[in-house]
Design an enzyme around this catalytic site. Structure first.
Site, PDB file in Angstrom:
ATOM      1  N   HIS A  80      -2.057   4.436  -9.315  1.00  0.00           N
ATOM      2  CA  HIS A  80      -2.996   4.816  -8.380  1.00  0.00           C
ATOM      3  C   HIS A  80      -2.725   5.879  -7.438  1.00  0.00           C
ATOM      4  CE1 HIS A  80      -2.027   2.019  -5.499  1.00  0.00           C
ATOM      5  NE2 HIS A  80      -1.999   0.924  -6.518  1.00  0.00           N
TER       6      HIS A  80
HETATM    7  P1  TYD Z   1      -3.688  -3.237  -7.113  1.00  0.00           P
HETATM    8  O1  TYD Z   1      -3.321  -2.606  -5.688  1.00  0.00           O
HETATM    9  O2  TYD Z   1      -4.560  -2.773  -8.085  1.00  0.00           O
HETATM   10  O3  TYD Z   1      -2.083  -3.689  -7.794  1.00  0.00           O
HETATM   11  P2  TYD Z   1      -1.044  -2.698  -8.280  1.00  0.00           P
HETATM   12  O4  TYD Z   1      -1.412  -1.242  -7.694  1.00  0.00           O
HETATM   13  O5  TYD Z   1       0.147  -3.435  -7.969  1.00  0.00           O
HETATM   14  O6  TYD Z   1      -1.225  -2.571  -9.985  1.00  0.00           O
HETATM   15  O7  TYD Z   1      -4.213  -4.857  -6.807  1.00  0.00           O
HETATM   16  C1  TYD Z   1      -4.409  -5.695  -7.620  1.00  0.00           C
HETATM   17  C2  TYD Z   1      -5.450  -6.729  -7.372  1.00  0.00           C
HETATM   18  O8  TYD Z   1      -5.044  -7.251  -6.223  1.00  0.00           O
HETATM   19  C3  TYD Z   1      -6.658  -5.974  -7.334  1.00  0.00           C
HETATM   20  O9  TYD Z   1      -7.745  -6.825  -7.797  1.00  0.00           O
HETATM   21  C4  TYD Z   1      -6.859  -6.263  -5.688  1.00  0.00           C
HETATM   22  C5  TYD Z   1      -6.039  -7.244  -5.139  1.00  0.00           C
HETATM   23  N1  TYD Z   1      -5.232  -6.960  -3.991  1.00  0.00           N
HETATM   24  C6  TYD Z   1      -5.838  -7.463  -2.726  1.00  0.00           C
HETATM   25  O10 TYD Z   1      -6.879  -8.334  -2.707  1.00  0.00           O
HETATM   26  N2  TYD Z   1      -5.385  -7.075  -1.368  1.00  0.00           N
HETATM   27  C7  TYD Z   1      -4.314  -6.246  -1.457  1.00  0.00           C
HETATM   28  O11 TYD Z   1      -3.596  -6.079  -0.382  1.00  0.00           O
HETATM   29  C8  TYD Z   1      -3.683  -5.884  -2.759  1.00  0.00           C
HETATM   30  C9  TYD Z   1      -2.536  -4.691  -2.613  1.00  0.00           C
HETATM   31  C10 TYD Z   1      -4.283  -6.130  -3.832  1.00  0.00           C
END
Ligand code: TYD
Length: 138
Positions: free
Chosen positions: A52
């Protein structure tokens, strides 16, 4: 922002026979005010994370343990940063596509962010990201 705006930052190391110590300070080693800290762990073999872009959030990633690759793209060029030491970090400014791959067993990725968590700050579609970059919208 371009891939060339990413920076590998040396983190101080206090070497000691009792065990080494490293530290980071905001607006010094981490080049922004830290609003958020999170970590990624227990990644099953073969899994990728974080395909992303952030519209506003800048981030700083450290491999506290083990290793992984951070792949960054600005829509035109791509770089792979192999993170495998706890004494350097990768600064990724906002407006870049990034994913994290090749996690080793027991790897631990520590991430600092410049904003609070905001689901509206994410772009999850690479083609839309590229179009926004081309239009100068991000
Ligand atoms: P995401 O940022 O999509 O993870 P990655 O990029 O590592 O694959 O986040 C995964 C899940 O965690 C999503 O449901 C949102 C939650 N999340 C939070 O609640 N707070 C945060 O600071 C982060 C980074 C993620």
């Amino acid at each position: 922002m371009k891939v060339s705006d990413c920076k590998l930052v040396d983190i101080p190391r206090i070497l000691d026979n009792r065990g080494n110590l490293s530290f980071v300070e905001q607006n010094r080693h981490v080049p922004f005010t830290i609003m958020r800290t999170y970590w990624i762990y227990d990644v099953p073999g073969g899994e990728d994370r974080g395909g992303h872009a952030y519209i506003k959030n800048d981030e700083f990633i450290i491999a506290l343990s083990g290793s992984f690759d951070v792949v960054v793209s600005d829509g035109n060029s791509e770089s792979v940063f192999t993170m495998n030491r706890s004494y350097y970090g990768l600064y990724i400014p906002h407006g870049l596509w990034r994913s994290i791959r090749n996690f080793s067993t027991n790897s631990l990725a520590l991430e600092f962010g410049s904003t609070h968590y905001d689901p509206d700050d994410y772009l999850y579609d690479f083609d839309s990201f590229k179009a926004m970059k081309a239009d100068g919208k991000i």
